[in-house]
Design a protein around this motif. Structure first.
Motif, PDB file in Angstrom:
ATOM      1  N   GLN A 244       1.087  11.123  -1.757  1.00  0.00           N
ATOM      2  CA  GLN A 244       0.157  10.610  -0.749  1.00  0.00           C
ATOM      3  C   GLN A 244       0.473  11.332   0.544  1.00  0.00           C
ATOM      4  OE1 GLN A 244      -2.449   8.574  -0.965  1.00  0.00           O
ATOM      5  NE2 GLN A 244      -2.105   8.339  -3.164  1.00  0.00           N
ATOM      6  N   VAL A 245      -0.563  11.823   1.187  1.00  0.00           N
ATOM      7  CA  VAL A 245      -0.351  12.617   2.390  1.00  0.00           C
ATOM      8  C   VAL A 245      -1.120  11.990   3.547  1.00  0.00           C
ATOM      9  CG1 VAL A 245      -0.711  14.891   3.415  1.00  0.00           C
ATOM     10  CG2 VAL A 245      -0.014  14.704   1.038  1.00  0.00           C
ATOM     11  N   ALA A 246      -0.459  11.903   4.702  1.00  0.00           N
ATOM     12  CA  ALA A 246      -1.135  11.390   5.899  1.00  0.00           C
ATOM     13  C   ALA A 246      -1.335  12.534   6.874  1.00  0.00           C
ATOM     14  CB  ALA A 246      -0.293  10.288   6.535  1.00  0.00           C
ATOM     15  N   ASN A 247      -2.488  12.555   7.482  1.00  0.00           N
ATOM     16  CA  ASN A 247      -2.785  13.581   8.464  1.00  0.00           C
ATOM     17  C   ASN A 247      -2.409  13.053   9.848  1.00  0.00           C
ATOM     18  OD1 ASN A 247      -3.764  15.851   9.632  1.00  0.00           O
ATOM     19  ND2 ASN A 247      -5.916  15.278   9.451  1.00  0.00           N
ATOM     20  N   SER A 257       3.228  10.364   2.953  1.00  0.00           N
ATOM     21  CA  SER A 257       3.266   8.981   3.415  1.00  0.00           C
ATOM     22  C   SER A 257       3.795   8.048   2.330  1.00  0.00           C
ATOM     23  CB  SER A 257       1.884   8.532   3.868  1.00  0.00           C
ATOM     24  OG  SER A 257       0.968   8.654   2.815  1.00  0.00           O
ATOM     25  N   GLU A 258       4.259   8.620   1.233  1.00  0.00           N
ATOM     26  CA  GLU A 258       4.919   7.859   0.170  1.00  0.00           C
ATOM     27  C   GLU A 258       5.968   8.780  -0.432  1.00  0.00           C
ATOM     28  OE1 GLU A 258       2.475   6.477  -3.030  1.00  0.00           O
ATOM     29  OE2 GLU A 258       1.407   5.082  -1.726  1.00  0.00           O
ATOM     30  N   PRO A 259       6.978   8.232  -1.097  1.00  0.00           N
ATOM     31  CA  PRO A 259       7.902   9.141  -1.775  1.00  0.00           C
ATOM     32  C   PRO A 259       7.111   9.970  -2.795  1.00  0.00           C
ATOM     33  CG  PRO A 259       8.769   6.893  -1.763  1.00  0.00           C
ATOM     34  CD  PRO A 259       7.356   6.818  -1.267  1.00  0.00           C
ATOM     35  N   ALA A 260       7.280  11.278  -2.781  1.00  0.00           N
ATOM     36  CA  ALA A 260       6.513  12.148  -3.676  1.00  0.00           C
ATOM     37  C   ALA A 260       7.265  12.315  -4.996  1.00  0.00           C
ATOM     38  CB  ALA A 260       6.319  13.506  -3.017  1.00  0.00           C
TER      39      ALA A 260
ATOM     40  N   ILE B  35       7.696   5.595   7.427  1.00  0.00           N
ATOM     41  CA  ILE B  35       8.126   4.346   6.779  1.00  0.00           C
ATOM     42  C   ILE B  35       7.733   4.402   5.297  1.00  0.00           C
ATOM     43  CG2 ILE B  35       7.597   1.878   6.610  1.00  0.00           C
ATOM     44  CD1 ILE B  35       9.379   2.259   8.878  1.00  0.00           C
ATOM     45  N   GLY B  36       6.527   4.933   5.038  1.00  0.00           N
ATOM     46  CA  GLY B  36       6.037   5.032   3.665  1.00  0.00           C
ATOM     47  C   GLY B  36       6.879   5.953   2.804  1.00  0.00           C
ATOM     48  N   GLN B  37       7.494   6.961   3.424  1.00  0.00           N
ATOM     49  CA  GLN B  37       8.324   7.909   2.663  1.00  0.00           C
ATOM     50  C   GLN B  37       9.612   7.266   2.176  1.00  0.00           C
ATOM     51  OE1 GLN B  37       9.197  11.445   4.878  1.00  0.00           O
ATOM     52  NE2 GLN B  37       7.047  11.889   5.240  1.00  0.00           N
ATOM     53  N   THR B  42       8.658   1.475   0.907  1.00  0.00           N
ATOM     54  CA  THR B  42       7.345   2.113   0.801  1.00  0.00           C
ATOM     55  C   THR B  42       6.258   1.116   0.398  1.00  0.00           C
ATOM     56  OG1 THR B  42       6.122   3.909  -0.222  1.00  0.00           O
ATOM     57  CG2 THR B  42       7.792   2.881  -1.604  1.00  0.00           C
ATOM     58  N   ASN B  43       6.620   0.100  -0.391  1.00  0.00           N
ATOM     59  CA  ASN B  43       5.617  -0.878  -0.816  1.00  0.00           C
ATOM     60  C   ASN B  43       5.140  -1.781   0.322  1.00  0.00           C
ATOM     61  OD1 ASN B  43       5.793   0.035  -3.428  1.00  0.00           O
ATOM     62  ND2 ASN B  43       7.443  -1.375  -3.969  1.00  0.00           N
TER      63      ASN B  43
END
Lengths: 350, 147
Positions: A244-247, A257-260, B35-37, B42-43
């Motif tokens: 998930q990627v945030a701009n 924006s999430e662990p990849a 924070i999401g990373q 992340t949840n």
């Protein structure tokens, strides 16, 4: 005072419980079944030699029959050569003919004897030197921004650049047209930058080139004119990048924006076989395998299929930073060590 | 003397919380993504990314209003404790740790960060100890060292 003490103790205990809860519910890599099986071959590699490179930051830059070459991320003009039996090493420094004010942060060195190249994609520019005199001169007339590149001939590089905010491959060469683009060699799935991230793996002998994705189970073999020769899949089931990627407008850039879910660590290509260090465990493997080993999956590019896997042991509790396979040998860099393994002949013939 | 110490402690917390809350709000998109990373939270990225800076502002207000000062100190202690244990958990768990601390604080290393937090936890305890004593007593050294 007593009440304060009680409050502090209770807070600390509750805090620990909260962390345990967060940990229990956190998504863990390899926490679920990955949905594929491996054919693991035991006793497939034997460690034969080891050399202390004395500094960290080394990466493979090239090889001849007798010598391996290394560049160093912390010393951009430094070239280390090590003989293939890891007995001798020689340290050399490239010289710049003219002072250079460009950016050097991502300069990448490669050696294809008798030439040494430096490719730098931010400014962008190329340099060339001969292995005997080490004088760096500017190379190639034109360049274009790139974020990864690999030398494919004395007069050309294949690079990964960003066109229309998406990664794509370009060929940069000494003659007109200086920059060649073939539309969409690598394919967008989400944002076009992170989802297409990956690395080049080149067979040093045949100059065959592979681009393998980090976040999806796919690799592409390309020729030096950017034509796709074939597409292959790695054994795991992630055909679409789980990212998930945030701009971020304030920074004019994008971040995760999430662990990849990264699938592979590194890959090497030799004699029609693609060696991939995978980060996922198969359903027929125990999770603890990863505490002492990294997993190398081997693919045949002539048959476009998965062959088998073997384990590359961790050294001093570390996985390899990078490895390459040349003929029967696998060379891996750990911290400041270079270790040579011999691959068993019978498995190479499969 | 005792009052002055509590006041200094409160001012330090207000500066810390307001500074980090403002830098989070100014770059909210970035803060939320980072924070999401983090695998641990992340949840809960969206609620946490709002809760943290809003909480920091509320605690700062509590510290400024004398009637709520003690509660504010308790809240500061809890906030710093949760944050510190979160960092420690994250550092022990994985190699790649996302960080989105505000401004200059983001340049600290993890061990510096933990020390920095431990300092703030300690002064919050000192603040609680001093503020919660109802009558004007002689400030004994033993109570200080215990804190």
């Amino acid at each position: 005072m007593k009440a304060t003490f009680k409050f502090i103790t209770i807070s600390i205990v509750l805090c620990c419980c909260l962390m345990l809860l967060l940990y229990a519910f956190m998504p863990k890599p390899n926490g679920k079944k990955n949905g594929f099986y491996r054919k693991v071959i035991g006793k497939s590699i034997i460690q034969t030699d080891e050399i202390d490179l004395r500094y960290t930051g080394y990466y493979f830059a090239g090889a001849t029959k007798k010598t391996l070459y290394f560049g160093n991320n912390n010393a951009k003009l430094h070239v280390l050569s090590v003989d293939v039996n890891l007995k001798d090493s020689a340290s050399k420094f490239l010289k710049l003919e003219k002072p250079d004010s460009g950016y050097w942060g991502y300069a990448h060195l490669s050696v294809d004897s008798p030439y040494i190249y430096i490719a730098e994609g931010v400014t962008p520019r190329f340099f060339i030197a001969k292995t005997d005199d080490l004088n760096l001169k500017r190379h190639l007339q034109k360049a274009y921004y790139f974020n990864a590149g690999i030398n494919v001939s004395p007069s050309s590089f294949i690079v990964r650049s960003i066109l229309n905010k998406e990664n794509d491959l370009l060929k940069i060469q000494s003659d007109s047209p200086y920059v060649i683009s073939k539309p969409v060699v690598i394919e967008k799935q989400h944002d076009g930058v992170f989802c297409t991230d990956g690395m080049f793996a080149m067979d040093y002998k045949t100059k065959s080139l592979i681009y393998i994705y980090y976040y999806r189970n796919e690799y592409i073999a390309i020729d030096t004119n950017l034509n796709i020769i074939q597409k292959g899949h790695t054994i795991d089931t992630n055909s679409v990048a789980k990212i998930q990627v945030a701009n971020i407008k304030s920074k004019k850039s994008s971040i995760f924006s999430e662990p990849a879910l990264k699938l592979i660590r590194c890959a090497s290509y030799s004699q029609d076989k693609l060696y991939v260090s995978s980060l996922l465990i198969g359903d027929n493997e125990a999770r603890k395998i990863l505490s002492d080993n990294e997993i190398i999956d081997v693919y045949s590019t002539t048959k476009t299929k998965y062959l088998y896997s073997f384990y590359l042991p961790k050294q001093k509790n570390e996985t390899s930073k990078q490895f390459i396979v040349i003929d029967r040998n696998l060379y891996a860099i750990y911290n400041h060590y270079l270790i040579k393994y011999k691959i068993a002949e019978d498995i190479l013939l499969q | 003397m005792r009052k002055n110490i509590v006041e200094i402690i409160c001012i330090l917390f207000v500066i810390l919380f307001v500074y980090t809350a403002v830098s989070k709000f100014l770059d909210y998109e970035n803060f939320k993504a980072i924070i999401g990373q983090s695998p641990l939270i992340t949840n809960f990225a969206t609620p946490i990314s709002l809760l943290v800076p809003i909480g920091e502002v509320i605690i700062s207000l509590m510290l400024v209003i004398p009637a709520y000062r003690l509660k504010g100190l308790y809240a500061s202690f809890i906030a710093m404790l949760i944050f510190t244990s979160y960092i420690i958990t994250l550092v022990t768990l994985s190699e790649n740790i996302p960080c989105s601390c505000g401004g200059v604080i983001s340049r600290m290393s993890w061990s510096q960060h933990i020390l920095f937090n431990v300092f703030f936890i300690s002064i919050s305890i000192v603040g609680i100890a001093l503020e919660s004593r109802p009558t004007k007593e002689k400030l004994s050294t033993s109570s200080l060292s215990k804190a």
